[in-house]
Design a protein around this motif. Structure first.
Motif, PDB file in Angstrom:
ATOM      1  N   UNK A  95      -0.393  -0.250  -8.965  1.00 37.26           N
ATOM      2  CA  UNK A  95      -0.190   0.173  -7.581  1.00 37.26           C
ATOM      3  C   UNK A  95      -0.239   1.681  -7.388  1.00 37.26           C
ATOM      4  N   UNK A  96      -0.171   2.450  -8.468  1.00 38.31           N
ATOM      5  CA  UNK A  96      -0.082   3.907  -8.344  1.00 38.31           C
ATOM      6  C   UNK A  96      -1.366   4.596  -8.788  1.00 38.31           C
ATOM      7  N   UNK A  97      -2.507   3.944  -8.586  1.00 34.78           N
ATOM      8  CA  UNK A  97      -3.792   4.484  -9.019  1.00 34.78           C
ATOM      9  C   UNK A  97      -4.435   5.307  -7.909  1.00 34.78           C
ATOM     10  N   UNK A  98      -4.950   6.484  -8.265  1.00 33.17           N
ATOM     11  CA  UNK A  98      -5.701   7.323  -7.338  1.00 33.17           C
ATOM     12  C   UNK A  98      -7.201   7.101  -7.562  1.00 33.17           C
ATOM     13  N   UNK A 158       4.767   6.514 -10.498  1.00 37.24           N
ATOM     14  CA  UNK A 158       4.178   6.760 -11.806  1.00 37.24           C
ATOM     15  C   UNK A 158       5.072   7.636 -12.676  1.00 37.24           C
ATOM     16  N   UNK A 159       5.981   8.402 -12.051  1.00 39.36           N
ATOM     17  CA  UNK A 159       6.890   9.245 -12.819  1.00 39.36           C
ATOM     18  C   UNK A 159       8.144   8.504 -13.259  1.00 39.36           C
ATOM     19  N   UNK A 160       8.374   7.331 -12.686  1.00 42.76           N
ATOM     20  CA  UNK A 160       9.596   6.589 -12.983  1.00 42.76           C
ATOM     21  C   UNK A 160       9.312   5.457 -13.966  1.00 42.76           C
ATOM     22  N   UNK A 161      10.235   5.263 -14.888  1.00 37.94           N
ATOM     23  CA  UNK A 161      10.137   4.144 -15.819  1.00 37.94           C
ATOM     24  C   UNK A 161      10.952   2.946 -15.351  1.00 37.94           C
ATOM     25  N   UNK A 211      -5.810  16.443 -12.350  1.00 39.03           N
ATOM     26  CA  UNK A 211      -4.355  16.291 -12.361  1.00 39.03           C
ATOM     27  C   UNK A 211      -3.979  14.839 -12.240  1.00 39.03           C
ATOM     28  N   UNK A 212      -4.722  13.975 -12.951  1.00 34.99           N
ATOM     29  CA  UNK A 212      -4.539  12.521 -12.892  1.00 34.99           C
ATOM     30  C   UNK A 212      -4.693  12.007 -11.464  1.00 34.99           C
ATOM     31  N   UNK A 213      -5.628  12.600 -10.737  1.00 34.72           N
ATOM     32  CA  UNK A 213      -5.966  12.142  -9.403  1.00 34.72           C
ATOM     33  C   UNK A 213      -5.038  12.590  -8.306  1.00 34.72           C
ATOM     34  N   UNK A 214      -3.918  13.253  -8.655  1.00 34.68           N
ATOM     35  CA  UNK A 214      -2.897  13.587  -7.662  1.00 34.68           C
ATOM     36  C   UNK A 214      -3.083  14.965  -7.044  1.00 34.68           C
ATOM     37  N   UNK A 217       0.861  -1.185   0.000  1.00 31.35           N
ATOM     38  CA  UNK A 217       0.000   0.000   0.000  1.00 31.35           C
ATOM     39  C   UNK A 217       0.892   1.227   0.000  1.00 31.35           C
ATOM     40  N   UNK A 218       0.887   1.980  -1.076  1.00 33.49           N
ATOM     41  CA  UNK A 218       1.778   3.121  -1.237  1.00 33.49           C
ATOM     42  C   UNK A 218       1.111   4.406  -0.760  1.00 33.49           C
ATOM     43  N   UNK A 219       1.912   5.294  -0.243  1.00 32.15           N
ATOM     44  CA  UNK A 219       1.423   6.615   0.133  1.00 32.15           C
ATOM     45  C   UNK A 219       1.280   7.479  -1.119  1.00 32.15           C
TER      46      UNK A 219
END
Length: 795
Positions: free
Chosen positions: A344-347, A175-178, A426-429, A165-167
């Motif tokens: 895992x990075x869904x808002x 999501x910014x990293x490839x 803002x893509x949920x962020x 569970x990510x903060x």
């Protein structure tokens, strides 16, 4: 990640009957307690018989007309998670529906149309598509309620208990990293370490990679044990003679070895790395008692993705083929095991497989037609306002938005609605409140209810809704038309900007970044010909406005085949920038702000805060250009949510006491920063970088596409020693975390070498002082970095 309650709350099945129309045949495990006719018509959209297969999406528990009331309470409705927020509404249910048409000449109308849907509390509903396909096939072959029961049990047996569970900050970084090994340490923390002999083996210069690849040498663990070499190569080397920053070790022994050309430097295999010369056969004992060798230039390019996961690294999972952006699990259905990749990075504001690229391309064609009256809430650049910007303005100012897709599958129309919700948030962020008023597919059934929802965002396939006039902005997907309703000025009367923004002399100094977060755009707007600033028209159109340049940059990136990830991150920055701009606007118009830190310059040893502009002229232009849409946003529910979220962020932020975003933007964008401000910025960051949460929060503000750690790395070359030392402190702290190492790997060869050299020099001084030895002469004279003989590679 697993949360409470089942993954699937209900399974529904609907069929079309030639005499009675759409019928809801089954509801499993119990009736939902809402209008069955509404559910059946949502599952069987208009024109479904014209498509062999279609996917639709709709939501339950949004409004009273689609709120469920089952006889037996759902397991998800526990005391701590039954409400969605402060308003006490029940938890939102996302419904994924598959409708299929099978042509059969033996039946009336020559076709059989059936639809099956699952109701889930997870926004990443796309992961259930494969099992839903199998279940509907199963129902066509054997139509019975047992098919629904099997599907219900199969989905709820999916095990995601081990999913991390990510903060919020961790999600932004991921999501910014490839990198496919980002946050790999969260997947497995119980990998037993191999014996020392097996954990490291020396490889020759022709090997594909060093077995030291990817191993983080923690500074906290370095002080535990120190091994002695019976034949040391460099007796005066510090206790830790290597820094692992990427694909291989960076050798930093005594001063005779630091000199360029006398030591093998193979710094990482990340983007932009350059393999240095290698010293064949050289080996040095690390503080953990392991013997390490540097790698050749061959090995430093062997794995272009960065550090190679190895079994000896407790931070990484076994196997390098998996992508840590997803959690790997499976669903078993009737003997078939379906692999599932759980994002895992869904808002919460991101539902399904939306595509901002598709949305931009559809409404950026040369033949696009924009009609209707100009409104200051929507047309922030007059007649030259781009359709995507018009859509964004309509989203944040609470307009009724209708996506029309005549003769287009309902699933495609729904994706446009979901993309619009992601764009506005803002893509949920950044913002929220869009999904709760969106109807990805809406039909005639229940039309009076959803049309009466304030600020709705709906997708329809029936053109009758265009003629109804119950909308403010129409986005026609098929013909690429953008229509503003003729009566929009009646529904939303315009308001004049507060007098403080009309005054050409700004009452207070303003500092901020540009609208798009791009340094190039800031320079373009700062050096723009001033004649446009004299236009007095309320709808003055400028070809080179910041919004236009932002969209042009996005279209250029899409044309150059950049992916969805970059486009989403740019929109996240755009919306975050809009909020900071609105915060500054509130200060001028109202006298205070609830959206962000109060704007203040660096003064008398106190750090500044707020938004950052190149100069006051640009600040005035941008604030006046955005005043109307900010005023419109301040009346929306999204604004109220934003105020609540900022208050919560200020109370729970890991880094307290100063505006971190402001300081990083000052380092990134401002050219001639005072030395005192630079020193206070880096020292404040270094002093507030002690925990993992603080490290993650810092890195969340430094995404790779915006340069990553580059603004801080420039401080390694500052002429003041105190600034260089504080920067080394920051990087040393980052090196304690695997995600920090990944960001350090992204620095170029020159920047990493500067860090390693300075960190080694500090350790050498500390060791000499601890033993009562005088430091070497060249270290006693602490000359500025840009004039240091050591920096120039000479003695």
């Amino acid at each position: 990640m697993a949360g409470k309650g089942p993954h699937c709350s209900f399974v529904l099945l609907a069929e079309f009957d030639i005499d009675s129309g759409a019928q809801l045949t089954y509801q499993f495990p119990q009736p939902l307690g809402t209008d069955e006719g509404l559910l059946a018509n949502l599952m069987l959209p208009d024109g479904a018989e014209r498509h062999l297969e279609d996917w639709t999406i709709f939501f339950l528990n949004q409004k009273p007309f689609n709120t469920i009331a089952p006889v037996l309470a759902l397991e998800t409705e526990s005391s701590d998670n039954q409400s969605n927020g402060e308003d006490g509404h029940p938890e939102l249910l996302y419904v994924l529906n598959l409708v299929r048409t099978k042509h059969d000449k033996s039946v009336r109308r020559g076709a059989v149309v059936k639809a099956m849907a699952i109701c889930t509390r997870h926004p990443f509903i796309q992961i259930f598509k494969p099992v839903l396909l199998l279940a509907l096939d199963d129902y066509f072959a054997n139509p019975s309620q047992e098919c629904l029961a099997r599907l219900f049990d199969a989905i709820n047996s999916m095990n995601i208990s081990a999913a991390p569970a990510l903060t919020r900050c961790e999600k932004i970084i991921m999501r910014a990293s490839e990198r496919k090994d980002i946050f790999a340490e969260k997947f497995s923390t119980h990998i037993p370490p191999l014996p020392l002999k097996a954990a490291h083996k020396t490889t020759g210069s022709n090997g594909s990679h060093s077995s030291e690849d990817g191993v983080l040498i923690s500074a906290r663990a370095r002080s535990t044990t120190v091994a002695s070499d019976p034949n040391p190569t460099h007796p005066s080397s510090p206790s830790d003679s290597s820094f692992s920053l990427g694909g291989s070790a960076v050798w930093v022994n005594d001063d005779s070895v630091i000199i360029d050309g006398q030591v093998g430097v193979a710094i990482g295999a990340g983007p932009g790395s350059v393999g240095g010369a290698s010293v064949s056969g050289s080996s040095v004992l690390t503080s953990r008692g392991r013997r390490s060798t540097d790698t050749s230039s061959n090995s430093s390019h062997a794995y272009s993705g960065g550090a190679i996961p190895t079994s000896s690294d407790p931070h990484l999972r076994s196997g390098i083929s998996k992508d840590t952006h997803f959690f790997q699990t499976s669903i078993a259905y009737k003997g078939h095991t379906l692999p599932i990749k759980l994002p895992l990075a869904t808002f919460p504001e991101e539902v399904g497989e939306y595509s901002l690229i598709q949305l931009i391309q559809t409404f950026s064609t040369p033949l696009i037609a924009i009609s209707g009256p100009l409104h200051p809430h929507l047309h922030t650049n007059g007649i030259l306002t781009h359709p995507i910007i018009i859509l964004f303005n309509a989203l944040v100012t609470g307009k009724r938005i209708l996506f029309l897709g005549h003769n287009i599958p309902a699933g495609q129309v729904a994706n446009y609605v979901l993309s619009a919700c992601a764009l506005g948030s803002g893509c949920g962020a950044v913002l929220r409140g869009f999904i709760e008023r969106s109807f990805p597919y809406a039909g005639l059934a229940g039309g009076e209810d959803w049309v009466s929802t304030p600020a709705y965002i709906a997708g329809v396939t029936n053109p009758i809704f265009e003629t109804s006039g119950s909308w403010d902005l129409l986005m026609d997907i098929g013909t690429a038309r953008v229509v503003v309703h003729k009566d929009i000025h009646i529904s939303f009367p315009t308001t004049m900007a507060p007098p403080a923004l009309v005054n050409p002399v700004m009452p207070r100094p303003i500092k901020a970044e540009n609208s798009t977060g791009s340094e190039d755009d800031i320079q373009r707007i700062a050096t723009r010909d001033g004649k446009d600033g004299n236009q007095k028209s309320e709808f003055a159109a400028k070809q080179d406005s910041l919004d236009n340049m932002f969209i042009e940059d996005l279209i250029s990136a899409i044309t150059s085949h950049f992916g969805e990830t970059l486009v989403r991150m740019r929109f996240t920055e755009y919306v975050a920038r809009f909020v900071r701009l609105a915060s500054r606007y509130e200060e001028l118009a109202v006298g205070s702000t609830k959206l962000g830190c109060a704007s203040a310059p660096f003064l008398d040893g106190s750090l500044g805060s707020g938004i950052v502009f190149p100069d006051e002229a640009v600040a005035f232009k941008e604030l006046t250009a955005n005043a109307s849409r900010i005023e419109g946003w301040r009346r929306s529910k999204s604004y109220q949510y934003c105020v609540q979220d900022f208050k919560k962020y200020r109370a729970t932020a890991a880094i307290q006491g100063f505006d971190l975003s402001h300081q990083l933007l000052r380092l990134r964008l401002v050219k001639n920063l005072p030395d005192a401000e630079v020193e206070l910025i880096v020292r404040s960051i270094a002093d507030n970088l002690r925990t993992y949460e603080q490290i993650v929060e810092l890195l969340a503000f430094m995404p790779p596409h915006a340069g990553g750690l580059q603004p801080l790395s420039f401080c390694l070359f500052h002429h003041q020693e105190s600034i260089r030392e504080a920067t080394v402190d920051i990087f040393n702290e980052l090196r304690q975390s695997p995600v920090g190492v990944i960001f350090l790997q992204a620095l170029n060869h020159f920047q990493r070498y500067a860090y390693v050299r300075q960190a080694h020099a500090r350790e050498s001084r500390m060791k000499d002082l601890s033993h009562g030895l005088a430091p070497p002469p060249h270290l006693v004279s602490r000359t500025p970095s840009n004039r240091s003989e050591v920096s120039l590679g000479g003695m």
